[in-house]
Design an enzyme around this catalytic site. Structure first.
Site, PDB file in Angstrom:
ATOM      1  N   SER A  49       0.839  -1.190   0.000  1.00 14.29           N
ATOM      2  CA  SER A  49       0.000   0.000   0.000  1.00 14.29           C
ATOM      3  C   SER A  49       0.878   1.246   0.000  1.00 14.29           C
ATOM      4  O   SER A  49       1.787   1.376   0.813  1.00 14.29           O
ATOM      5  CB  SER A  49      -0.913   0.000   1.234  1.00 14.29           C
ATOM      6  N   GLY A  50       0.606   2.137  -0.948  1.00 13.85           N
ATOM      7  CA  GLY A  50       1.392   3.358  -1.061  1.00 13.85           C
ATOM      8  C   GLY A  50       2.552   3.258  -2.016  1.00 13.85           C
ATOM      9  O   GLY A  50       3.323   4.212  -2.164  1.00 13.85           O
ATOM     10  N   THR A  54      -2.110   2.473  -8.040  1.00 13.86           N
ATOM     11  CA  THR A  54      -3.213   3.184  -8.691  1.00 13.86           C
ATOM     12  C   THR A  54      -2.702   4.112  -9.777  1.00 13.86           C
ATOM     13  O   THR A  54      -3.254   4.155 -10.886  1.00 13.86           O
ATOM     14  CB  THR A  54      -4.014   3.979  -7.639  1.00 13.86           C
ATOM     15  N   ASN A 135      -0.721   5.602   2.699  1.00 15.58           N
ATOM     16  CA  ASN A 135      -0.993   6.132   1.370  1.00 15.58           C
ATOM     17  C   ASN A 135      -2.138   7.125   1.461  1.00 15.58           C
ATOM     18  O   ASN A 135      -3.124   6.882   2.149  1.00 15.58           O
ATOM     19  CB  ASN A 135      -1.349   4.969   0.421  1.00 15.58           C
ATOM     20  N   SER A 138      -5.219   5.521  -1.250  1.00 17.44           N
ATOM     21  CA  SER A 138      -5.188   4.063  -1.245  1.00 17.44           C
ATOM     22  C   SER A 138      -6.503   3.503  -1.758  1.00 17.44           C
ATOM     23  O   SER A 138      -7.584   3.900  -1.318  1.00 17.44           O
ATOM     24  CB  SER A 138      -4.929   3.551   0.179  1.00 17.44           C
ATOM     25  N   SER A 139      -6.417   2.588  -2.712  1.00 20.84           N
ATOM     26  CA  SER A 139      -7.617   1.907  -3.212  1.00 20.84           C
ATOM     27  C   SER A 139      -8.089   0.911  -2.159  1.00 20.84           C
ATOM     28  O   SER A 139      -7.358   0.003  -1.785  1.00 20.84           O
ATOM     29  CB  SER A 139      -7.307   1.169  -4.521  1.00 20.84           C
ATOM     30  N   GLY A 382      -2.566  -4.350  -1.849  1.00 22.30           N
ATOM     31  CA  GLY A 382      -1.301  -4.984  -1.498  1.00 22.30           C
ATOM     32  C   GLY A 382      -1.385  -5.713  -0.171  1.00 22.30           C
ATOM     33  O   GLY A 382      -2.369  -5.621   0.577  1.00 22.30           O
ATOM     34  N   GLU A 384      -1.162  -6.616   3.571  1.00 15.00           N
ATOM     35  CA  GLU A 384      -1.382  -5.741   4.725  1.00 15.00           C
ATOM     36  C   GLU A 384      -1.091  -6.478   6.025  1.00 15.00           C
ATOM     37  O   GLU A 384      -1.464  -7.650   6.186  1.00 15.00           O
ATOM     38  CB  GLU A 384      -2.834  -5.222   4.742  1.00 15.00           C
TER      39      GLU A 384
END
Length: 911
Positions: A49-50, A54, A135, A138-139, A382, A384
């Protein structure tokens, strides 16, 4: 590019490779051939994440749209392929240019299909992305975007599949995180008129429970302003075909959820009721289109059927709060599903759904273009691991675990399986296999998700009973050493367990697992939504109940409520979606983009090597590099290998081809040139024609035989180069091919290799009669259909072929340049001679001619850029034509003209 000149990895290059691979496969297919998905490609964007997944996805989509736009301006499209898409219901159309009844295939209301595909990003980001600790954008859902192309490479549509929207974020956010962007964008970017219509007044994020934050997290750290993204959202909605009333209805639902989150309850001994004094109650009722009594009945009461009678029971405070939260999550979830559905209807080609009985249905269907192939872009959450990990993290990490197995299968398993199928020698390469982790999660009857579904269907089960059953079936404290599942005594006391994922161990807290997996909507809330006088809310209610095509006629009727035994759970639905996604990816040619974060502090110009190394290890990149180094990364089909490298052993191939008509074989091919002499009784009879078979047809080597000859020849050259590697540091250490041209100056420089046919150090292949070659050690092996090369052998062959090509190009260039110079010289010489003759006539006639007349006239008559000084090259200017034979002579001056001493005699001798 050649060796040593490869460009660094770039997302444009990955997208370009996928597009070109698709086009090559389409071009190779015949006009009516079924491709069986061989042209389909997929780009898997992964990372923490981050890390930038995206943004990378948006870049890929923009690049593919640009390629399609460029191709759409080229020649007329080819005949569509009758691919596996034939017979499927499609909404893509390609009407003729002169059609006036059906919209253009590339536009909807004048909008370009490429723009519409890109226009979906701002909408999905506003409603599906949020700020997290790692992020700012973040999606909080996964998506697989299938971009569809015609046989000519023209983008004609796309579809979006979403996975596991994180609805729990609507209720709780960790410190330093925000809710979904749309709430902050609406409060920051709505105009005064819109605020009045949406009953927002002068409210800000601090005024609503959904957006308030104890840590004062209301803005984004990346500098992006919410009012700016709100403008981009409204513009994207216009591009996607949302009219003003539709936009107002969508934003009205968003505003109603903000007000609904502020509603409070008053509790007494009999139960609880809605606080009528709450300032957000009236705005919520107006925006939802329901009455206060209906809302209170839905949130504070429950209907019970017993003995054929219906009883109404009041709920306590905690139950009413959960009912309110269920209403918020269900409404927002259906709103997001509706947006995805509307986006798909818009970007599927611009025609919309074909309704039965429509007068244009037959005409539209007849003009539907064939979807030849697609490129799928996967942007998934991603891996986690937080301080407290719940059901959402288990699903997310399960998805990443499954995709990691797909990566392992593609890079490791298929690599080694191909070596075995081709029958080449290779050392078995060990690699980490995470199948045991997946078994603990999704195995039937004993997997965690299977146990969770079983417990969710039983009314008396709790999170504690679920945890105990997991310990019993998966091992708990009795788990075997090295098992992917573990739970110590401390974890078992708190209902927790750990799973050792490919990226590291993660501890999960089972509190709330059952409720999140059920994701139930109480019957009274379902009835409330269907009874609303807000048409759009009734439409969303039909989306909640699973209707794929909600319409105005059925949106006012309560949908049939499935029983708990038939209703699919969140975990079961996600597992089914994931298996379908795996099948779709496995049917394509995958391309991988691994996004890496330079540091965990979200700081620019801060490269933390330890963080990068950990991400590379967790993503399996280091293992992939290791396997690539010890394996055979370069491979060619037999025919392609001969075509590419035959220049390195042309003499050997020509000898074998010449003797191909012989019935005798050698260790490396046909004929006598392989070091094998046939016995007397094996020699051809005089009656037999050399170079032909019994029918008089000339025999030829097949690609496999030619490839075997070439592989043996190249193996000896590579072995010779390897043995002499340490003799000198000169770049010319690799021997040239026997048929390669070497200039005389270079022959002296590389004297040890000499030229073909000499007896110098470079010995021809035939001199090494029965020397055994360890092809595995050399780095080149021939399989049943392909030739496999290790990286060092491939680079050596490329250098050797590059030198031959360079030498050949030098010869061709020198001949061509000589021809151009000679042609230029002949023109100037002829002009000069004409001027000399003209000067002689002028002198004989008594005229006056200046000394520079010849030079000025010659240079003026032939403007060739560089001026020649005829006085310096006067002798060479008077050489004879090219057809003159060379002979010793001297120049003499006769009548002011340089001529040969015996010009006429020499001409006669050369005839």
């Amino acid at each position: 590019s050649g060796a040593g000149h490869a460009l660094p990895p770039h997302v444009y290059a990955v997208a370009d490779n996928a597009y070109r691979a698709m086009m090559r496969a389409l071009e190779d297919a015949s006009g009516n051939a079924d491709l069986d998905g061989s042209a389909d490609q997929s780009i898997l964007v992964s990372g923490e994440s981050g890390a930038g997944k995206t943004v990378t996805t948006k870049i890929i989509m923009k690049y593919l749209a640009a390629l399609s736009k460029r191709n759409s301006s080229k020649k007329v499209e080819k005949k569509p392929l009758a691919s596996r898409w034939s017979g499927r219901p499609q909404n893509f159309s390609s009407p003729p240019q002169n059609s006036t009844d059906v919209a253009s295939p590339t536009t909807v209301r004048g909008r370009n299909i490429e723009q519409q595909v890109l226009g979906s990003n701002p909408i999905l980001e506003s409603f599906g992305n949020a700020r997290t600790l790692r992020n700012d954008n973040s999606s909080r859902f996964g998506k697989f975007i299938e971009i569809k192309f015609t046989a000519a490479g023209k983008l004609i549509g796309a579809s979006v599949d979403s996975y596991l929207l994180e609805k729990v974020r609507l209720i709780n956010q960790a410190d330093g995180e925000r809710n979904y962007h749309i709430f902050y964008e609406l409060l920051a970017g709505a105009s005064g008129t819109e605020r009045k219509e949406l009953l927002l007044g002068r409210s800000n994020p601090q005024d609503f429970i959904m957006t308030t934050s104890p840590s004062d997290t209301y803005t984004r750290r990346d500098g992006v302003r919410d009012d700016t993204t709100f403008v981009a959202l409204r513009s994207a909605m216009v591009t996607m075909g949302f009219d003003s009333s539709n936009q107002h209805a969508i934003l009205g639902i968003v505003s109603s959820l903000l007000h609904l989150s502020n509603i409070t309850f008053a509790e007494d001994s009999s139960g609880c009721t809605i606080d009528a004094k709450n300032a957000s109650l009236d705005p919520a009722l107006q925006l939802l289109g329901v009455s206060g009594d209906a809302l209170e009945k839905a949130l504070c009461c429950v209907n019970i059927e017993a003995g054929g009678e219906k009883l109404v029971k009041k709920l306590f405070l905690d139950q009413s709060i959960k009912a309110k939260e269920a209403l918020i999550k269900a409404t927002y979830g259906s709103l997001f599903a509706y947006l995805v559905q509307r986006i798909n209807n818009c970007i599927n080609g611009g025609i919309g759904e074909i309704v039965e009985g429509d007068e244009l249905a037959d005409k539209v269907e007849s003009t539907v273009p064939s979807v030849a192939a697609f490129i799928g872009v996967l942007d998934i959450f991603g891996f986690e691991s937080f301080e407290k990990n719940s059901f959402e993290q288990l699903c997310i990490n399960y998805c990443n675990e499954s995709l990691q197995q797909q990566f392992n299968k593609f890079v490791f398993k298929l690599e080694q399986a191909e070596y075995e199928s081709e029958g080449i020698r290779w050392d078995f390469i060990t690699f980490p296999d995470n199948q045991n982790v997946l078994d603990f999660i999704d195995k039937k009857r004993s997997g965690i998700l299977s146990i969770l579904d079983e417990q969710s269907f039983l009314t008396q089960c709790t999170d504690q009973s679920f945890a105990q059953l997991v310990y019993q079936k998966c091992g708990g404290a009795r788990a075997e050493k090295g098992s992917a599942f573990s739970a110590n005594s401390r974890q078992m006391a708190h209902g927790a367990f750990s799973i050792h994922h490919y990226a590291g161990p993660v501890e999960y807290d089972t509190n709330g697992f059952l409720e999140k997996n059920k994701d139930e909507l109480p019957n009274q809330i379902d009835e409330l939504l269907h009874s609303s006088n807000n048409h759009f809310l009734r439409l969303l209610a039909s989306v909640m109940t699973g209707s794929s095509k909600p319409s105005e006629e059925d949106s006012s009727k309560p949908a049939f409520k499935q029983s708990s035994l038939k209703r699919i759970t969140v975990g079961g639905q996600f597992s089914s979606q994931l298996q379908l996604l795996r099948k779709r990816i496995d049917a394509t040619a995958p391309h991988y983009v691994r996004c890496l974060k330079p540091n965990d502090k979200l700081e620019p110009d801060n490269f933390d090597s330890a963080v990068i190394a950990d991400q590379l290890r967790c993503a399996g990149i280091l293992e992939a590099v290791r396997v690539s180094r010890v394996g055979y990364p370069q491979r060619y089909l037999h025919e392609r290998f001969v075509q590419r490298y035959q220049v390195l052993a042309m003499k050997e191939l020509q000898l074998r081809r010449k003797d191909a008509s012989s019935t005798f074989s050698s260790p490396v091919g046909f004929g006598f040139h392989g070091g094998f002499i046939p016995q007397k009784n094996q020699r051809p009879t005089p009656a037999r024609k050399v170079g032909g078979n019994s029918n008089g047809q000339k025999q030829r080597l097949n690609p496999e035989q030619e490839c075997k000859i070439l592989v043996t020849a190249l193996a000896r050259q590579l072995l010779s180069a390897k043995e002499n590697e340490g003799d000198t540091d000169d770049d010319e250490n690799i021997p040239p091919s026997q048929n390669s041209w070497v200039s005389p100056g270079k022959q002296k420089k590389q004297g040890k290799w000499a030229t073909p046919g000499t007896t110098a150090r470079y010995a021809p292949i035939v001199s090494k009669k029965k020397q055994d070659l360890d092809l595995m050690d050399i780095g080149i092996q021939m399989g049943k259909t392909k030739v496999f090369l290790r990286q060092h052998a491939f680079e050596a062959l490329e250098v050797m072929s590059g030198r031959i090509k360079s030498a050949t190009a030098t010869v061709l260039n020198s001949v061509f340049r000589m021809y151009l110079k000679r042609r230029r010289y002949v023109i100037m010489r002829n002009e000069y001679r004409a001027r000399v003759a003209q000067r002689s006539r002028m002198i004989q006639e008594g005229g006056v001619v200046s000394e520079n007349y010849l030079l000025e006239a010659a240079n003026a008559s032939f403007d060739c850029g560089n001026k020649f000084d005829f006085r310096e090259i006067q002798i060479s200017l008077h050489r004879e034509e090219d057809d003159r034979c060379p002979k010793d002579f001297k120049w003499v001056m006769v009548d002011n003209r340089w001529v040969k001493a015996d010009d006429d005699d020499e001409d006669d001798e050369c005839m």
